[in-house]
Each structure stands twice: as C-alpha cells, then as structure tokens.
Motif scaffolding. Sequence first.
Motif, PDB file in Angstrom:
ATOM      1  N   ARG A  24      32.145  36.925  34.833  1.00 53.40           N
ATOM      2  CA  ARG A  24      32.629  38.238  35.264  1.00 53.40           C
ATOM      3  C   ARG A  24      33.937  38.586  34.570  1.00 53.40           C
ATOM      4  NH1 ARG A  24      29.914  40.241  39.576  1.00 53.40           N
ATOM      5  NH2 ARG A  24      28.586  38.777  40.672  1.00 53.40           N
ATOM      6  N   HIS A  25      34.123  39.873  34.311  1.00 56.23           N
ATOM      7  CA  HIS A  25      35.378  40.357  33.751  1.00 56.23           C
ATOM      8  C   HIS A  25      36.489  40.029  34.750  1.00 56.23           C
ATOM      9  CE1 HIS A  25      38.491  43.142  32.442  1.00 56.23           C
ATOM     10  NE2 HIS A  25      37.851  43.197  31.282  1.00 56.23           N
ATOM     11  N   TYR A  28      37.599  43.667  36.305  1.00 53.61           N
ATOM     12  CA  TYR A  28      36.504  44.505  36.788  1.00 53.61           C
ATOM     13  C   TYR A  28      35.326  43.600  37.111  1.00 53.61           C
ATOM     14  CZ  TYR A  28      39.603  47.786  34.521  1.00 53.61           C
ATOM     15  OH  TYR A  28      40.716  48.499  34.141  1.00 53.61           O
ATOM     16  N   THR A  29      35.345  43.026  38.290  1.00 51.66           N
ATOM     17  CA  THR A  29      34.400  41.965  38.636  1.00 51.66           C
ATOM     18  C   THR A  29      32.941  42.426  38.733  1.00 51.66           C
ATOM     19  OG1 THR A  29      34.904  42.238  40.976  1.00 51.66           O
ATOM     20  CG2 THR A  29      36.146  40.564  39.756  1.00 51.66           C
ATOM     21  N   ASP A  30      32.718  43.727  38.701  1.00 52.09           N
ATOM     22  CA  ASP A  30      31.332  44.209  38.689  1.00 52.09           C
ATOM     23  C   ASP A  30      30.743  44.162  37.275  1.00 52.09           C
ATOM     24  OD1 ASP A  30      33.211  46.247  38.094  1.00 52.09           O
ATOM     25  OD2 ASP A  30      31.721  47.800  38.486  1.00 52.09           O
ATOM     26  N   ILE A  31      31.572  43.884  36.273  1.00 54.45           N
ATOM     27  CA  ILE A  31      31.099  43.747  34.897  1.00 54.45           C
ATOM     28  C   ILE A  31      30.809  42.276  34.618  1.00 54.45           C
ATOM     29  CG2 ILE A  31      31.703  43.976  32.466  1.00 54.45           C
ATOM     30  CD1 ILE A  31      33.480  46.341  33.262  1.00 54.45           C
ATOM     31  N   ILE A  32      29.569  42.005  34.224  1.00 53.73           N
ATOM     32  CA  ILE A  32      29.139  40.651  33.887  1.00 53.73           C
ATOM     33  C   ILE A  32      28.796  40.633  32.402  1.00 53.73           C
ATOM     34  CG2 ILE A  32      27.414  38.855  34.280  1.00 53.73           C
ATOM     35  CD1 ILE A  32      27.194  39.945  37.162  1.00 53.73           C
TER      36      ILE A  32
END
Length: 71
Positions: A24-25, A28-32
């Motif tokens: 994960r970023h 921006y933890t929704d970006i994998i």
Amino acid sequence: MANKIRDIIGKTVHGKIDRPLGSRHPLYTDIIYPVNYGYVDDVIANDNENQDVYVLGTDEPIEYFDGELIR
C-alpha cells in the motif's frame, strides 16, 4: 558522480524496490501497487532524486533488481 537517465537507456542497472507489488502507498492506503516500484542506484532524475522505476516481468514482490532500462 551519478549518471543521468539518458546515459543508461538500454544498459543493465541495479536498484532497490521500496514499494513492492501488492503493498500500500504510505500516505494513500487505498492505493495498492500492481507492480514493483522503486529506484535505480546512482541515477539522478530531473527532480534531482534517484530515478524511479517500475519493474515488469515478475508477479512476485521483490526487494532488489538488476535489469535493462527501457524507456
């Protein structure tokens, strides 16, 4: 002295993956990350940081790489 990107196109380079495939970023933890993302050792990009790279051709997370730099 560090190389510029134009000097190493088509050459074998070594680097480190700091955001492996599936991670994960950090902000921006929704970006994998769908591929391994990192940088080339001793190559400075236009932003005066190490040159970013995506490492293609592997479907596993990796830590380091050696490979030919393509554009």
